[in-house]
Motif scaffolding. Sequence first.
Motif, PDB file in Angstrom:
ATOM      1  N   LEU A   1       0.825  -1.208   0.000  1.00 37.18           N
ATOM      2  CA  LEU A   1       0.000   0.000   0.000  1.00 37.18           C
ATOM      3  C   LEU A   1       0.862   1.262   0.000  1.00 37.18           C
ATOM      4  N   HIS A   2       1.975   1.213   0.702  1.00 38.54           N
ATOM      5  CA  HIS A   2       2.881   2.365   0.715  1.00 38.54           C
ATOM      6  C   HIS A   2       3.431   2.636  -0.685  1.00 38.54           C
ATOM      7  N   CYS A   3       3.779   1.581  -1.409  1.00 40.44           N
ATOM      8  CA  CYS A   3       4.286   1.736  -2.784  1.00 40.44           C
ATOM      9  C   CYS A   3       3.236   2.340  -3.707  1.00 40.44           C
ATOM     10  N   LEU A   4       1.963   2.133  -3.378  1.00 36.98           N
ATOM     11  CA  LEU A   4       0.880   2.715  -4.181  1.00 36.98           C
ATOM     12  C   LEU A   4       0.552   4.147  -3.756  1.00 36.98           C
ATOM     13  N   GLY A   5       1.281   4.653  -2.776  1.00 34.93           N
ATOM     14  CA  GLY A   5       1.105   6.044  -2.364  1.00 34.93           C
ATOM     15  C   GLY A   5       0.227   6.252  -1.143  1.00 34.93           C
ATOM     16  N   PHE A   6      -0.231   5.186  -0.514  1.00 33.33           N
ATOM     17  CA  PHE A   6      -1.066   5.323   0.676  1.00 33.33           C
ATOM     18  C   PHE A   6      -0.190   5.577   1.897  1.00 33.33           C
ATOM     19  N   ARG A   7      -0.629   6.503   2.727  1.00 35.33           N
ATOM     20  CA  ARG A   7       0.084   6.812   3.962  1.00 35.33           C
ATOM     21  C   ARG A   7      -0.823   6.491   5.129  1.00 35.33           C
ATOM     22  N   TYR A   8      -0.233   6.001   6.212  1.00 33.47           N
ATOM     23  CA  TYR A   8      -1.021   5.493   7.320  1.00 33.47           C
ATOM     24  C   TYR A   8      -0.248   5.625   8.613  1.00 33.47           C
ATOM     25  N   ARG A   9      -0.996   5.479   9.705  1.00 30.88           N
ATOM     26  CA  ARG A   9      -0.391   5.388  11.034  1.00 30.88           C
ATOM     27  C   ARG A   9      -0.450   3.922  11.453  1.00 30.88           C
ATOM     28  N   LEU A  10       0.475   3.530  12.302  1.00 31.20           N
ATOM     29  CA  LEU A  10       0.542   2.138  12.749  1.00 31.20           C
ATOM     30  C   LEU A  10       0.058   1.987  14.185  1.00 31.20           C
ATOM     31  N   HIS A  11      -0.767   0.972  14.428  1.00 32.15           N
ATOM     32  CA  HIS A  11      -1.144   0.529  15.770  1.00 32.15           C
ATOM     33  C   HIS A  11      -1.549   1.686  16.691  1.00 32.15           C
ATOM     34  N   ASP A  12      -2.516   2.485  16.244  1.00 28.35           N
ATOM     35  CA  ASP A  12      -2.981   3.652  17.009  1.00 28.35           C
ATOM     36  C   ASP A  12      -3.628   3.204  18.319  1.00 28.35           C
ATOM     37  N   LYS A  13      -2.979   3.534  19.422  1.00 26.42           N
ATOM     38  CA  LYS A  13      -3.455   3.112  20.745  1.00 26.42           C
ATOM     39  C   LYS A  13      -4.740   3.807  21.154  1.00 26.42           C
ATOM     40  N   ASN A  14      -5.095   4.891  20.464  1.00 29.48           N
ATOM     41  CA  ASN A  14      -6.309   5.627  20.801  1.00 29.48           C
ATOM     42  C   ASN A  14      -7.555   5.036  20.155  1.00 29.48           C
ATOM     43  N   LEU A  15      -7.386   4.046  19.295  1.00 26.01           N
ATOM     44  CA  LEU A  15      -8.525   3.418  18.630  1.00 26.01           C
ATOM     45  C   LEU A  15      -8.740   2.010  19.182  1.00 26.01           C
ATOM     46  N   PRO A  16      -9.995   1.573  19.262  1.00 24.27           N
ATOM     47  CA  PRO A  16     -10.280   0.219  19.759  1.00 24.27           C
ATOM     48  C   PRO A  16      -9.559  -0.848  18.934  1.00 24.27           C
ATOM     49  N   GLY A  17      -8.905  -1.766  19.602  1.00 20.66           N
ATOM     50  CA  GLY A  17      -8.218  -2.869  18.936  1.00 20.66           C
ATOM     51  C   GLY A  17      -6.862  -2.525  18.355  1.00 20.66           C
TER      52      GLY A  17
ATOM     53  N   PRO B   1      -5.733  -0.855  15.551  1.00 23.39           N
ATOM     54  CA  PRO B   1      -5.653  -1.367  14.175  1.00 23.39           C
ATOM     55  C   PRO B   1      -4.220  -1.357  13.649  1.00 23.39           C
ATOM     56  N   ASP B   2      -3.905  -2.349  12.807  1.00 26.02           N
ATOM     57  CA  ASP B   2      -2.560  -2.454  12.251  1.00 26.02           C
ATOM     58  C   ASP B   2      -2.216  -1.236  11.405  1.00 26.02           C
ATOM     59  N   MET B   3      -3.193  -0.751  10.640  1.00 26.44           N
ATOM     60  CA  MET B   3      -2.982   0.433   9.802  1.00 26.44           C
ATOM     61  C   MET B   3      -4.193   1.348   9.909  1.00 26.44           C
ATOM     62  N   VAL B   4      -3.936   2.636  10.105  1.00 32.97           N
ATOM     63  CA  VAL B   4      -5.003   3.629  10.193  1.00 32.97           C
ATOM     64  C   VAL B   4      -4.779   4.633   9.069  1.00 32.97           C
ATOM     65  N   PHE B   5      -5.816   4.827   8.260  1.00 39.30           N
ATOM     66  CA  PHE B   5      -5.768   5.735   7.115  1.00 39.30           C
ATOM     67  C   PHE B   5      -6.714   6.898   7.374  1.00 39.30           C
ATOM     68  N   PRO B   6      -6.253   7.936   8.100  1.00 41.04           N
ATOM     69  CA  PRO B   6      -7.148   9.044   8.454  1.00 41.04           C
ATOM     70  C   PRO B   6      -7.766   9.724   7.226  1.00 41.04           C
ATOM     71  N   ARG B   7      -7.014   9.863   6.157  1.00 39.74           N
ATOM     72  CA  ARG B   7      -7.500  10.527   4.947  1.00 39.74           C
ATOM     73  C   ARG B   7      -8.715   9.803   4.360  1.00 39.74           C
ATOM     74  N   TYR B   8      -8.762   8.484   4.518  1.00 36.82           N
ATOM     75  CA  TYR B   8      -9.847   7.673   3.966  1.00 36.82           C
ATOM     76  C   TYR B   8     -10.838   7.235   5.044  1.00 36.82           C
ATOM     77  N   ASN B   9     -10.619   7.691   6.276  1.00 37.42           N
ATOM     78  CA  ASN B   9     -11.464   7.321   7.412  1.00 37.42           C
ATOM     79  C   ASN B   9     -11.602   5.799   7.494  1.00 37.42           C
ATOM     80  N   ALA B  10     -10.472   5.118   7.378  1.00 40.13           N
ATOM     81  CA  ALA B  10     -10.474   3.661   7.311  1.00 40.13           C
ATOM     82  C   ALA B  10      -9.341   3.068   8.145  1.00 40.13           C
TER      83      ALA B  10
END
Length: 152
Positions: free
Chosen positions: A32-48, A50-59
Motif C-alpha cells: 500500500l505504501h508503494c501505491l502512495g497510501f500513507r497510514y499510522r501504525l497501531h494507534d493506541k487511541n482506537l479500539p483494537g 488497528p494495524d494500519m489507520v488511514f485518516p485521509r480515507y477514514n479507514a
Amino acid sequence: MPDIVSPDTRSRMMAGIRSKDTKPELIIRKGLHCLGFRYRLHDKNLPGKPDMVFPRYNAVIFVHGCFWHGHSCHLFKWPSSNTEFWRTKITRNIELDKEHIACLQEMGWRTGIVWECSLKGKYRINTEEVIELCAQWLQTTDMTSIEIGGQC
C-alpha cells in the motif's frame, strides 16, 4: 495428547510469535505504501489498535492471523492439547474482534480485515491482487467494510 516438544521449547516458540510487524502485515503495508497510501501504525487511541489507520480515507485495516483470530479456513485447527485454554483464548479473541469492529464503525471508521490465508496456504490469492483490493476499497467511500480471505 501430550505436546511433542518440551515446555521450555514450547515457551520459546510461543514467545517468538509477534503481535506487530508480522510477515503478512509487512506485505500489506509495503504494498500500500508503494501505491502512495500513507497510514499510522497501531494507534493506541482506537479500539483494537488497528494495524494500519488511514485518516485521509477514514479507514482502518487489521491483518489477522487465522489461528489467533479463529478464522474458518484451512489454516485454522483447534489445538489437540490444552484444549480448554485455547478454546477460551481464541473465543475471547473473536469476541474482542467483533467488539472492536463495532466500536470503530460506531465512531465512523470504515473497517477492513485481511486474513493471513489470503497471503499464504494452498488457497492464497495473488499478493498484488490482495493489495489492489485493499487499495480499491480505501478509495471507494461507499463500502463501509471489507474482509479478504483465501479462496475456498
